[in-house]
Write an enzyme that holds these catalytic residues in place. Structure first.
Site, mmCIF file in Angstrom:
data_model
loop_
_atom_site.group_PDB
_atom_site.id
_atom_site.type_symbol
_atom_site.label_atom_id
_atom_site.label_comp_id
_atom_site.label_asym_id
_atom_site.label_seq_id
_atom_site.Cartn_x
_atom_site.Cartn_y
_atom_site.Cartn_z
ATOM 1 N N SER A 100 87.095 76.597 27.383
ATOM 2 C CA SER A 100 86.629 77.331 26.214
ATOM 3 C C SER A 100 87.753 77.256 25.172
ATOM 4 O O SER A 100 88.801 76.665 25.437
ATOM 5 C CB SER A 100 86.397 78.756 26.674
ATOM 6 O OG SER A 100 85.929 79.524 25.643
ATOM 7 N N LYS A 136 83.575 72.801 13.751
ATOM 8 C CA LYS A 136 83.031 73.247 15.039
ATOM 9 C C LYS A 136 81.525 73.392 14.901
ATOM 10 O O LYS A 136 81.037 74.380 14.338
ATOM 11 C CB LYS A 136 83.689 74.566 15.440
ATOM 12 C CG LYS A 136 83.297 75.058 16.807
ATOM 13 C CD LYS A 136 84.181 76.223 17.211
ATOM 14 C CE LYS A 136 83.832 76.744 18.599
ATOM 15 N NZ LYS A 136 82.500 77.327 18.698
ATOM 16 N N ARG A 161 77.568 72.714 30.038
ATOM 17 C CA ARG A 161 78.851 73.315 30.354
ATOM 18 C C ARG A 161 78.761 74.299 31.526
ATOM 19 O O ARG A 161 79.659 74.374 32.347
ATOM 20 C CB ARG A 161 79.409 74.039 29.120
ATOM 21 C CG ARG A 161 80.729 74.690 29.405
ATOM 22 C CD ARG A 161 81.446 75.105 28.155
ATOM 23 N NE ARG A 161 80.878 76.298 27.550
ATOM 24 C CZ ARG A 161 81.538 77.078 26.710
ATOM 25 N NH1 ARG A 161 82.764 76.772 26.355
ATOM 26 N NH2 ARG A 161 80.974 78.146 26.200
ATOM 27 N N GLU A 170 78.909 67.725 21.381
ATOM 28 C CA GLU A 170 77.966 68.793 21.062
ATOM 29 C C GLU A 170 76.569 68.240 20.819
ATOM 30 O O GLU A 170 76.398 67.266 20.081
ATOM 31 C CB GLU A 170 78.480 69.480 19.786
ATOM 32 C CG GLU A 170 78.100 70.897 19.644
ATOM 33 C CD GLU A 170 78.888 71.842 20.544
ATOM 34 O OE1 GLU A 170 79.774 71.390 21.287
ATOM 35 O OE2 GLU A 170 78.557 73.046 20.522
#
Ligand code: IVH
Length: 674
Positions: A83, A119, A140, A177
């Site tokens: 994380s 991000k 994840r 992502e």
């Protein structure tokens, strides 16, 4: 300190966090705004840092994401998916860099090069390639184990299925992502609240044909396990990703220095609304892989990276009025009452204006049209005034020179450290002489870290005050329950409950009592060290003799400011009366001896230089709480010299000569956590 209570509160927070996580990760339907979630998580971590006895295997400082859903097969990540810790402002970034520099033991002017990457607010995935072939794709999950969503990931066009480039590692996990473009999201008649939820929901469909219907995208940014490559930095790795056929973010940048990170942050924040994908911040990664390797991880996040979060949404509204609130320390805080607007799902009708200087600087006036921002810090604030829209007849706001509650003059203290007047204007009454301050003082008295009287909330304090049931803290222990029973919303049972929780607190530790009095500049930490020094209530009462107070100057952590404030407190008759009366009705416990069996037992410490994120006084008290002792010179008796920023060179030299072990802050924290 009431350990049991703190633990209970802490576990309550953790279980609430798990509810948020379940809604977000498993249901793809969050029940709290992302920025509030971040703040909630940060509060838990701050709470843990403050009380080292708070621990849970489900702590957000240990857990990444959420357990995989039952719909998919679980699979372990060969290398854990970490994380990121969050930064919200310049100060956080300075601390982030300072910690790195300290950890690497570099000089303060050491220049760190960062890879700054927008991000994207999507779902992370780890793609395993063997001999150039995409073989497995995992979500994840909890960072250690993810869901096998290979078939769903295969439907995404951006994910290369076969890579023929010669320098592509034989085996590697490519991580990035999965997201959906805003324009594509708009085209969907979707049951999802936002693009992120749509992407998450679509990626976790049982049937890959369902996933295929939604145009998911993939941007790559890092790696997990790899068998071999000759790449030395993150920016170089990103270039390779591009060459191997992955999509990378075109807004990635290589940046040196915090000021430049901030420039890039501002410019991206301005561009944010025009992008076709949602970003919720920028990830900064130390660019050099060798430095990354040295820095390593702290439990679930790398030391070498941080997510600089964007503030939450903002909106435009009109100031209807400016009201002045009076706090416990007499500070006058202007609050703008605004025409209610919805900002990021929350109806906002108040915005803090901070202080008089802020109003002057921004020339904020009643009737102004203003932009209001609701950031992670809960109370919304005004970021700008639309001066062009201002009424011709509008007048500058005049800050009251007299306290609106008691009429005493309002003053600005001179700050001896900054050599300037404080920005904050205060009511010049000492404590209980001003009605509004008194109410706030009583709210503080019953609050969690003070007397912690269950069921005695702020509203009850106000209500009881207005009914003349309480005017001073001691009145709490002499309440008229026959009257309370008959009040609206009360009854025999609730009055009995209140009595029970008040009686429970009649026994109180000295440090809590000192903190509860709300003496300016005497917060939790100072109250603890004063109580430790004085040991009992008798000694505390003796402080009413002027010459006794100066003795406190010998305590590390107590300075002129605190002394002046304690003097002010004790020279006031009403305050003295409060303390004497409390002493009569309460059983005030002497300050306890510290445990002798902590992990640092029989070890001696000395600290030199400035530590980050913790004062020397606090660090010393932490050492002592863990049974270590502090000594004041470097000698053979010293076991550890803890070195912060700008240490005294002589101390370091002698320590090295004597073979005393030198620790940095991180080493110390590790020892404390053992
Ligand atoms: S690096 C060890 N880079 O942020 C570093 N993460 O809270 C961890 N994210 O799970 C990942 N853009 O979902 C990294 N350029 C980027 C990223 C990024 C978005 C997400 C990712 C990760 C989360 C960390």
């Amino acid at each position: 300190m009431n350990e049991k209570f703190l633990k209970k509160e802490y576990l309550k927070k953790i279980s609430q966090l798990q509810k948020y996580d379940f809604a977000y990760y498993d249901k793809s339907a969050p029940i709290i705004a992302d920025s509030e979630y971040d703040k909630f998580k940060k509060d838990i971590i701050d709470f843990e840092n403050k009380y080292d006895f708070l621990k849970s295997p489900n702590s957000p400082s240990l857990v990444v994401g959420f357990k995989p859903s039952k719909n998919f097969k679980k699979k372990r990540h060969k290398v854990q998916m970490l994380s990121l810790s969050n930064a919200f402002d310049k100060e956080d970034l300075i601390n982030f860099e300072k910690k790195i520099i300290n950890y690497l033991d570099k000089k303060n002017d050491f220049k760190i090069e960062y890879s700054a990457e927008p991000k994207i607010d999507g779902i992370s995935a780890s793609l395993t390639y063997k001999n150039g072939k995409f073989v497995t794709g995992l979500s994840r999950g909890d960072g250690k184990e993810g869901e096998d969503i290979t078939e769903n990931l295969k439907t995404i066009n951006d994910i290369p299925k076969n890579i023929v480039e010669k320098d592509f590692p034989e085996e590697i996990d490519i991580r990035g992502e999965v997201f959906i473009k805003n324009s594509d999201f708009k085209k969907l008649s979707s049951k999802f609240a936002n693009p992120r939820n749509a992407a998450s929901g679509s990626l976790r469909q049982k049937n890959p044909n369902e996933t295929k219907k939604i145009p998911l995208k993939f941007i790559a940014y890092t790696f997990g396990f790899y068998n071999e490559f000759q790449i030395n930095s993150q920016t170089e790795f990103l270039k390779n990703l591009d060459k191997w056929g992955f999509k990378i973010n075109p807004l990635n940048k290589k940046i040196i220095g915090i000021d430049n990170l901030l420039k890039n942050y501002k410019s991206l924040e301005n561009k944010r609304d025009d992008l076709d994908f949602d970003i919720d911040g920028i990830v900064y990664k130390v660019n050099d892989f060798e430095l990354q390797r040295r820095l390593g991880n702290v439990s679930n996040a790398p030391r070498w990276a941080v997510a600089h979060k964007f503030s939450a949404n903002s909106g435009v509204s009109k100031i209807l009025n400016i009201e002045i609130q009076i706090g416990r320390t007499g500070a006058l805080t202007p609050v703008a009452k605004i025409k209610p607007i919805n900002i990021g799902g929350v109806i906002v009708s108040n915005a803090t204006l901070h202080n008089e200087d802020e109003i002057k600087r921004k020339d904020i006036r009643v009737g102004d049209i203003v932009r209001i921002e609701r950031a992670g810090d809960v109370i919304p604030h005004i970021t700008s005034v639309e001066v062009k829209k201002r009424d011709k007849n509008s007048k500058k706001f005049l800050f009251p020179t007299k306290c609106p509650s008691c009429g005493a003059l309002t003053i600005k203290d001179f700050n001896f450290v900054t050599k300037k007047n404080d920005a904050v204007r205060r009511c010049s009454s000492e404590g209980f002489e001003c009605e509004k301050i008194s109410i706030e003082k009583i709210k503080h008295f019953v609050s969690k870290d003070a007397f912690n009287i269950e069921g005695f909330g702020k509203k009850i304090v106000e209500n009881f005050w207005n009914l003349n049931l309480i005017k001073f803290p001691q009145d709490i222990f002499d309440l008229d329950y026959t009257k309370i029973k008959k009040l609206d919303g009360w009854g025999a049972q609730s009055a009995a409950n209140l009595k029970y929780s008040i009686d429970l607190r009649k026994k109180i530790s000295l440090n809590r009592l000192i903190y509860s009095l709300g003496i300016r500049h005497i917060g939790l930490e100072n109250a603890k060290i004063i109580s430790k020094h004085l040991k009992n209530m008798k000694k505390f009462l003796e402080l009413s003799k002027i010459n006794k107070i100066d003795e406190l100057l010998n305590i590390d952590g107590i300075g002129e400011t605190q002394i002046k404030s304690i003097k002010n407190f004790f020279t006031n008759k009403t305050n003295l009366n409060v303390v004497y009366k409390l002493n009569k009705v309460l059983l005030i416990e002497d300050s306890k001896e510290l445990t002798k069996n902590g992990p640092l037992r029989d070890k001696t410490f000395m600290i030199t230089g400035k530590l980050t994120g913790i004062s020397r006084a606090e660090a010393k008290s932490l050492i002592e709480q863990n049974s270590g002792s502090i000594i004041s010179n470097v000698s053979k008796k010293l076991n550890y010299l803890v070195v912060g920023d700008k240490p005294t060179k002589r101390k370091l030299d002698i320590a090295n000569e004597l073979g005393v072990k030198v620790l940095n802050q991180t080493d110390l924290i590790k020892m404390l956590n053992k």
